[in-house]
Write a protein that holds these residues in place. Sequence first.
Motif, mmCIF file in Angstrom:
data_model
loop_
_atom_site.group_PDB
_atom_site.id
_atom_site.type_symbol
_atom_site.label_atom_id
_atom_site.label_comp_id
_atom_site.label_asym_id
_atom_site.label_seq_id
_atom_site.Cartn_x
_atom_site.Cartn_y
_atom_site.Cartn_z
ATOM 1 N N GLY A 114 0.837 -1.274 -0.026
ATOM 2 C CA GLY A 114 0.056 0.070 -0.069
ATOM 3 C C GLY A 114 0.880 1.305 -0.053
ATOM 4 O O GLY A 114 0.387 2.355 0.422
ATOM 5 N N CYS A 115 2.233 1.313 -0.545
ATOM 6 C CA CYS A 115 3.029 2.297 -0.509
ATOM 7 C C CYS A 115 2.225 3.387 -1.327
ATOM 8 O O CYS A 115 2.104 3.149 -2.593
ATOM 9 C CB CYS A 115 4.314 2.003 -0.988
ATOM 10 S SG CYS A 115 5.248 1.111 0.151
ATOM 11 N N ASP A 116 2.036 4.519 -0.890
ATOM 12 C CA ASP A 116 1.458 5.741 -1.722
ATOM 13 C C ASP A 116 2.531 6.869 -2.021
ATOM 14 O O ASP A 116 2.221 7.547 -2.760
ATOM 15 C CB ASP A 116 0.287 6.276 -0.951
ATOM 16 C CG ASP A 116 -1.082 5.410 -1.206
ATOM 17 O OD1 ASP A 116 -1.178 4.761 -2.209
ATOM 18 O OD2 ASP A 116 -1.872 5.363 -0.442
ATOM 19 N N ASP A 117 3.382 6.999 -1.081
ATOM 20 C CA ASP A 117 4.324 7.949 -1.049
ATOM 21 C C ASP A 117 5.755 7.419 -0.973
ATOM 22 O O ASP A 117 6.074 6.920 0.150
ATOM 23 C CB ASP A 117 4.107 9.057 0.081
ATOM 24 C CG ASP A 117 4.924 10.283 0.156
ATOM 25 O OD1 ASP A 117 6.153 10.075 0.325
ATOM 26 O OD2 ASP A 117 4.551 11.378 -0.025
ATOM 27 N N LEU A 118 6.790 7.871 -1.925
ATOM 28 C CA LEU A 118 7.973 7.175 -1.959
ATOM 29 C C LEU A 118 9.078 7.642 -0.769
ATOM 30 O O LEU A 118 9.472 7.131 -0.122
ATOM 31 C CB LEU A 118 8.570 7.716 -3.232
ATOM 32 C CG LEU A 118 8.226 6.589 -4.653
ATOM 33 C CD1 LEU A 118 9.223 7.179 -5.640
ATOM 34 C CD2 LEU A 118 8.599 5.307 -4.047
ATOM 35 N N CYS A 121 7.548 6.053 2.202
ATOM 36 C CA CYS A 121 7.995 4.914 2.380
ATOM 37 C C CYS A 121 9.442 4.550 2.712
ATOM 38 O O CYS A 121 9.815 3.312 3.202
ATOM 39 C CB CYS A 121 7.494 4.113 0.817
ATOM 40 S SG CYS A 121 7.580 2.370 0.675
ATOM 41 N N ALA A 122 10.189 5.386 2.327
ATOM 42 C CA ALA A 122 11.721 4.998 2.219
ATOM 43 C C ALA A 122 12.174 5.436 3.862
ATOM 44 O O ALA A 122 13.185 4.601 4.104
ATOM 45 C CB ALA A 122 12.490 6.201 1.387
ATOM 46 N N GLN A 123 11.200 5.847 4.560
ATOM 47 C CA GLN A 123 11.521 6.060 6.062
ATOM 48 C C GLN A 123 10.869 5.056 6.977
ATOM 49 O O GLN A 123 11.348 4.858 7.901
ATOM 50 C CB GLN A 123 10.682 7.336 6.534
ATOM 51 C CG GLN A 123 11.213 8.742 5.841
ATOM 52 C CD GLN A 123 12.964 8.690 6.129
ATOM 53 O OE1 GLN A 123 13.341 8.622 7.387
ATOM 54 N NE2 GLN A 123 13.634 9.258 5.001
ATOM 55 N N LEU A 129 10.266 -1.649 -0.941
ATOM 56 C CA LEU A 129 11.196 -1.232 -2.175
ATOM 57 C C LEU A 129 12.464 -1.143 -1.663
ATOM 58 O O LEU A 129 12.965 -0.828 -0.585
ATOM 59 C CB LEU A 129 10.626 0.251 -2.494
ATOM 60 C CG LEU A 129 9.307 0.341 -3.175
ATOM 61 C CD1 LEU A 129 8.989 1.562 -3.500
ATOM 62 C CD2 LEU A 129 9.245 -0.620 -4.535
ATOM 63 N N PRO A 130 13.417 -1.442 -2.606
ATOM 64 C CA PRO A 130 15.002 -1.736 -2.244
ATOM 65 C C PRO A 130 15.651 -0.271 -2.326
ATOM 66 O O PRO A 130 16.362 -0.130 -3.172
ATOM 67 C CB PRO A 130 15.389 -2.605 -3.346
ATOM 68 C CG PRO A 130 14.562 -2.355 -4.568
ATOM 69 C CD PRO A 130 13.016 -1.926 -3.948
ATOM 70 N N PHE A 131 15.143 0.410 -1.355
ATOM 71 C CA PHE A 131 16.072 1.757 -1.277
ATOM 72 C C PHE A 131 17.266 1.531 -0.495
ATOM 73 O O PHE A 131 17.804 0.712 0.334
ATOM 74 C CB PHE A 131 15.240 2.991 -0.206
ATOM 75 C CG PHE A 131 14.075 3.142 -0.875
ATOM 76 C CD1 PHE A 131 13.960 4.055 -1.758
ATOM 77 C CD2 PHE A 131 12.766 2.787 -0.226
ATOM 78 C CE1 PHE A 131 12.849 4.698 -2.388
ATOM 79 C CE2 PHE A 131 11.676 3.199 -0.821
ATOM 80 C CZ PHE A 131 11.716 4.111 -1.584
ATOM 81 N N VAL A 132 18.553 2.192 -1.294
ATOM 82 C CA VAL A 132 19.700 1.929 -0.716
ATOM 83 C C VAL A 132 20.346 3.312 -0.501
ATOM 84 O O VAL A 132 20.267 4.268 -1.091
ATOM 85 C CB VAL A 132 20.857 1.176 -1.796
ATOM 86 C CG1 VAL A 132 21.935 1.254 -1.313
ATOM 87 C CG2 VAL A 132 20.069 -0.205 -2.174
ATOM 88 N N HIS A 133 20.862 3.479 0.948
ATOM 89 C CA HIS A 133 21.285 4.702 0.962
ATOM 90 C C HIS A 133 22.961 4.585 0.910
ATOM 91 O O HIS A 133 23.613 3.747 0.952
ATOM 92 C CB HIS A 133 21.219 5.118 2.805
ATOM 93 C CG HIS A 133 19.771 4.975 3.023
ATOM 94 N ND1 HIS A 133 18.870 6.273 2.694
ATOM 95 C CD2 HIS A 133 18.848 4.041 3.516
ATOM 96 C CE1 HIS A 133 17.811 5.762 3.055
ATOM 97 N NE2 HIS A 133 17.754 4.595 3.739
ATOM 98 N N ILE A 134 23.666 5.890 0.889
ATOM 99 C CA ILE A 134 24.795 5.997 0.353
ATOM 100 C C ILE A 134 25.766 5.554 1.587
ATOM 101 O O ILE A 134 25.416 6.180 2.489
ATOM 102 C CB ILE A 134 25.270 7.412 -0.188
ATOM 103 C CG1 ILE A 134 24.667 7.788 -1.474
ATOM 104 C CG2 ILE A 134 26.792 7.713 -0.341
ATOM 105 C CD1 ILE A 134 24.687 9.253 -1.862
ATOM 106 N N GLY A 135 26.717 4.768 1.016
ATOM 107 C CA GLY A 135 27.606 4.222 2.195
ATOM 108 C C GLY A 135 26.932 3.072 3.210
ATOM 109 O O GLY A 135 27.568 2.703 4.270
ATOM 110 N N ALA A 136 25.856 2.535 2.829
ATOM 111 C CA ALA A 136 24.796 1.688 3.532
ATOM 112 C C ALA A 136 24.392 0.503 2.924
ATOM 113 O O ALA A 136 24.056 0.842 1.471
ATOM 114 C CB ALA A 136 24.081 2.347 4.264
ATOM 115 N N GLY A 137 24.080 -0.530 3.240
ATOM 116 C CA GLY A 137 23.330 -1.591 2.551
ATOM 117 C C GLY A 137 21.607 -0.994 2.527
ATOM 118 O O GLY A 137 21.284 0.075 2.689
ATOM 119 N N PRO A 138 20.656 -2.116 2.329
ATOM 120 C CA PRO A 138 19.463 -1.718 2.029
ATOM 121 C C PRO A 138 18.904 -1.082 3.501
ATOM 122 O O PRO A 138 19.431 -1.592 4.481
ATOM 123 C CB PRO A 138 18.656 -2.983 1.789
ATOM 124 C CG PRO A 138 19.885 -3.887 1.248
ATOM 125 C CD PRO A 138 21.140 -3.452 1.763
#
Length: 143
Positions: A114-118, A121-123, A129-138
Amino acid sequence: MTTSLRSSQVAAAVGVNVQTLRYYERRGIIEEPERSLGGHRLYPEETVTTLRIIKAAQRLGFTLDEVADLLEAGKHHHGAGLQSRTETKLAEVDQKIADLNAIRASLLAARDAGCDDLAQCAQSDCCPLPFVHIGAGPKGDSP
């Protein structure tokens, strides 16, 4: 004596435009044809077969460079032939299918979650969703 075909006849028989013929000539994929007294290109009938082979190979995923290599190897009966090239192409297709299946699974999971806002959702820790942060894994995990 074989029948000679003009550019428009060859193009119509294969379903390409005349500029494609000229491009293939410049690339050396098809031989430059003879010319009529009026300067018109006159292709042998075999050109239609060659062009149909090229288009069929492209529909199978071969690039124009790969097709040119296959045609050249076939002329001289040397080099990596169709069997080895198809094995390589099959491996590429299998990898693309695996990649597309992974993308599909992620999209289905996002829809089902039910993700409506990326940004929101990223938080979230439950976002699939496979968000990846710089310098870190998923999801911010350390590598």
